[in-house]
Structures are given as structure tokens and as C-alpha cells.
Design a protein around this motif. Structure first.
Motif, PDB file in Angstrom:
ATOM      1  N   ARG A  11       0.851  -1.195   0.000  1.00 60.38           N
ATOM      2  CA  ARG A  11       0.000   0.000   0.000  1.00 60.38           C
ATOM      3  C   ARG A  11       0.885   1.243   0.000  1.00 60.38           C
ATOM      4  O   ARG A  11       1.972   1.229   0.576  1.00 60.38           O
ATOM      5  CB  ARG A  11      -0.872   0.017   1.253  1.00 60.38           C
ATOM      6  N   PRO A  12       0.403   2.309  -0.611  1.00 62.87           N
ATOM      7  CA  PRO A  12       1.195   3.548  -0.601  1.00 62.87           C
ATOM      8  C   PRO A  12       1.400   4.059   0.827  1.00 62.87           C
ATOM      9  O   PRO A  12       0.522   3.905   1.679  1.00 62.87           O
ATOM     10  CB  PRO A  12       0.324   4.535  -1.384  1.00 62.87           C
ATOM     11  N   LEU A  13       2.550   4.645   1.064  1.00 63.42           N
ATOM     12  CA  LEU A  13       2.787   5.287   2.351  1.00 63.42           C
ATOM     13  C   LEU A  13       1.974   6.572   2.443  1.00 63.42           C
ATOM     14  O   LEU A  13       1.441   6.903   3.494  1.00 63.42           O
ATOM     15  CB  LEU A  13       4.273   5.595   2.533  1.00 63.42           C
ATOM     16  N   VAL A  14       1.910   7.285   1.324  1.00 59.02           N
ATOM     17  CA  VAL A  14       1.112   8.507   1.234  1.00 59.02           C
ATOM     18  C   VAL A  14       0.239   8.390  -0.004  1.00 59.02           C
ATOM     19  O   VAL A  14       0.724   8.075  -1.095  1.00 59.02           O
ATOM     20  CB  VAL A  14       1.999   9.776   1.118  1.00 59.02           C
ATOM     21  N   ASP A  15      -1.045   8.630   0.178  1.00 60.82           N
ATOM     22  CA  ASP A  15      -1.973   8.657  -0.953  1.00 60.82           C
ATOM     23  C   ASP A  15      -2.888   9.858  -0.753  1.00 60.82           C
ATOM     24  O   ASP A  15      -3.831   9.804   0.031  1.00 60.82           O
ATOM     25  CB  ASP A  15      -2.776   7.356  -1.026  1.00 60.82           C
ATOM     26  N   ALA A  16      -2.544  10.944  -1.397  1.00 62.14           N
ATOM     27  CA  ALA A  16      -3.316  12.191  -1.296  1.00 62.14           C
ATOM     28  C   ALA A  16      -4.033  12.400  -2.622  1.00 62.14           C
ATOM     29  O   ALA A  16      -3.393  12.374  -3.678  1.00 62.14           O
ATOM     30  CB  ALA A  16      -2.386  13.357  -0.995  1.00 62.14           C
ATOM     31  N   ARG A  17      -5.345  12.578  -2.559  1.00 60.76           N
ATOM     32  CA  ARG A  17      -6.134  12.710  -3.796  1.00 60.76           C
ATOM     33  C   ARG A  17      -7.028  13.940  -3.742  1.00 60.76           C
ATOM     34  O   ARG A  17      -7.812  14.107  -2.805  1.00 60.76           O
ATOM     35  CB  ARG A  17      -6.994  11.469  -3.988  1.00 60.76           C
ATOM     36  N   GLY A  18      -6.877  14.779  -4.739  1.00 62.79           N
ATOM     37  CA  GLY A  18      -7.735  15.950  -4.873  1.00 62.79           C
ATOM     38  C   GLY A  18      -7.675  16.908  -3.699  1.00 62.79           C
ATOM     39  O   GLY A  18      -8.672  17.523  -3.341  1.00 62.79           O
ATOM     40  N   THR A  35       0.853  10.081  -4.893  1.00 63.52           N
ATOM     41  CA  THR A  35       0.957   8.757  -4.310  1.00 63.52           C
ATOM     42  C   THR A  35       2.434   8.429  -4.184  1.00 63.52           C
ATOM     43  O   THR A  35       3.188   8.591  -5.151  1.00 63.52           O
ATOM     44  CB  THR A  35       0.257   7.699  -5.185  1.00 63.52           C
ATOM     45  N   ALA A  36       2.850   7.994  -2.988  1.00 62.83           N
ATOM     46  CA  ALA A  36       4.242   7.620  -2.747  1.00 62.83           C
ATOM     47  C   ALA A  36       4.264   6.233  -2.119  1.00 62.83           C
ATOM     48  O   ALA A  36       3.708   6.022  -1.045  1.00 62.83           O
ATOM     49  CB  ALA A  36       4.923   8.634  -1.831  1.00 62.83           C
ATOM     50  N   ALA A  37       4.891   5.298  -2.808  1.00 64.81           N
ATOM     51  CA  ALA A  37       4.977   3.914  -2.357  1.00 64.81           C
ATOM     52  C   ALA A  37       6.236   3.707  -1.513  1.00 64.81           C
ATOM     53  O   ALA A  37       7.181   4.498  -1.586  1.00 64.81           O
ATOM     54  CB  ALA A  37       5.004   2.987  -3.569  1.00 64.81           C
ATOM     55  N   PRO A  38       6.259   2.647  -0.714  1.00 62.43           N
ATOM     56  CA  PRO A  38       7.462   2.342   0.079  1.00 62.43           C
ATOM     57  C   PRO A  38       8.694   2.234  -0.817  1.00 62.43           C
ATOM     58  O   PRO A  38       8.643   1.621  -1.889  1.00 62.43           O
ATOM     59  CB  PRO A  38       7.137   0.986   0.715  1.00 62.43           C
ATOM     60  N   GLY A  39       9.782   2.865  -0.419  1.00 57.45           N
ATOM     61  CA  GLY A  39      11.028   2.826  -1.165  1.00 57.45           C
ATOM     62  C   GLY A  39      11.118   3.788  -2.323  1.00 57.45           C
ATOM     63  O   GLY A  39      12.170   3.923  -2.945  1.00 57.45           O
ATOM     64  N   GLU A  71      -4.490   9.652   2.832  1.00 60.82           N
ATOM     65  CA  GLU A  71      -4.275   8.400   3.545  1.00 60.82           C
ATOM     66  C   GLU A  71      -2.790   8.251   3.806  1.00 60.82           C
ATOM     67  O   GLU A  71      -1.958   8.586   2.956  1.00 60.82           O
ATOM     68  CB  GLU A  71      -4.765   7.201   2.732  1.00 60.82           C
ATOM     69  N   LEU A  72      -2.464   7.749   4.999  1.00 54.94           N
ATOM     70  CA  LEU A  72      -1.086   7.479   5.386  1.00 54.94           C
ATOM     71  C   LEU A  72      -0.993   6.024   5.813  1.00 54.94           C
ATOM     72  O   LEU A  72      -1.820   5.567   6.619  1.00 54.94           O
ATOM     73  CB  LEU A  72      -0.658   8.397   6.535  1.00 54.94           C
TER      74      LEU A  72
END
Length: 121
Positions: A11-18, A35-39, A71-72
Motif C-alpha cells: 500500500r502507498p505510504l502517502v496517498d493524497a487525492r484531490g 501517491t508515494a509507495a514504500p522505497g 491516507e497514510l
């Protein structure tokens, strides 16, 4: 076709939408997503005043988002989830002109989060 929800991808570490941010009645951000995934290494690029710092401050909860979702760690952003983040705010100059190494600046941003650790032995 495989269902993306059932994949083994982390799952993404950070998922910010709109994400929208308004300050003092002025719309500052208009539906920004990330969206920022682990690594993954992510860079926010833009001119002065384009909203990069405002966006990050909304993600870490330093200012409220007026719209969108954040989402974090795969969960809706909460104080507990945000406490797991390290955040070093932008400074024009160091306080009092005191020099600091990059490691010292990063560790200072982790103080109070339970994430500050000494150098590896």
C-alpha cells in the motif's frame, strides 16, 4: 485481468487525492494529488509560491485540508498516523546562524515522534 485490490503490491505510504487548501478564504491548492509507495523517492517541483510547502503541510496535518482525501500507511490520515512521519519544515535561514549537518536537521524533525535514533553502532 487481475484485480488491483488483490495484488501483493504494498500500500502507498502517502496517498493524497484531490487535496484542496484554503487559507483566510483564499483557495491555495486546487485538487492536488500524490501517491508515494514504500522505497520510492518523490520530488515536488514548482516555482516559488506554487504550493509545494502548503501541500506537504496539509499532508502532515500542520494545516487543514479543505477538500480531498489523505491516507497514510493505507489508512485515513489521523493524529496517530501523522505521528509516524518525520517533518522538517523549510527555513529561510538557520536560527541564529547556527550551522547544522543534514543528519542533525533530519533528527531534529523526528524529535517527539519516537523516530529519533542515534547513529548506528
Amino acid at each position: 485481468m487481475a484485480d488491483p485490490a488483490s495484488s501483493d503490491a504494498p500500500r502507498p505510504l502517502v496517498d493524497a487525492r484531490g487535496v484542496r487548501v484554503s487559507l483566510q478564504g483564499n483557495a491555495i491548492l486546487h485538487g492536488v494529488s500524490l501517491t508515494a509507495a514504500p522505497g520510492e523517492v518523490v520530488a515536488l517541483l514548482g516555482g516559488n509560491g506554487s504550493g509545494k510547502s502548503t501541500f506537504v503541510r496539509a499532508i502532515v496535518g500542520a494545516i487543514p485540508a479543505s477538500g480531498g482525501t489523505i491516507e497514510l500507511f493505507g489508512q485515513p490520515a489521523s493524529a496517530a498516523a501523522r505521528a509516524e512521519l518525520g517533518y522538517v519544515p523549510q527555513r529561510v535561514t538557520a536560527a541564529g546562524g547556527v550551522s547544522a549537518t543534514a543528519h542533525e536537521v533530519v533528527v531534529a524533525g523526528l524529535l517527539g515522534t519516537g523516530g529519533a535514533r542515534g547513529p548506528a553502532a
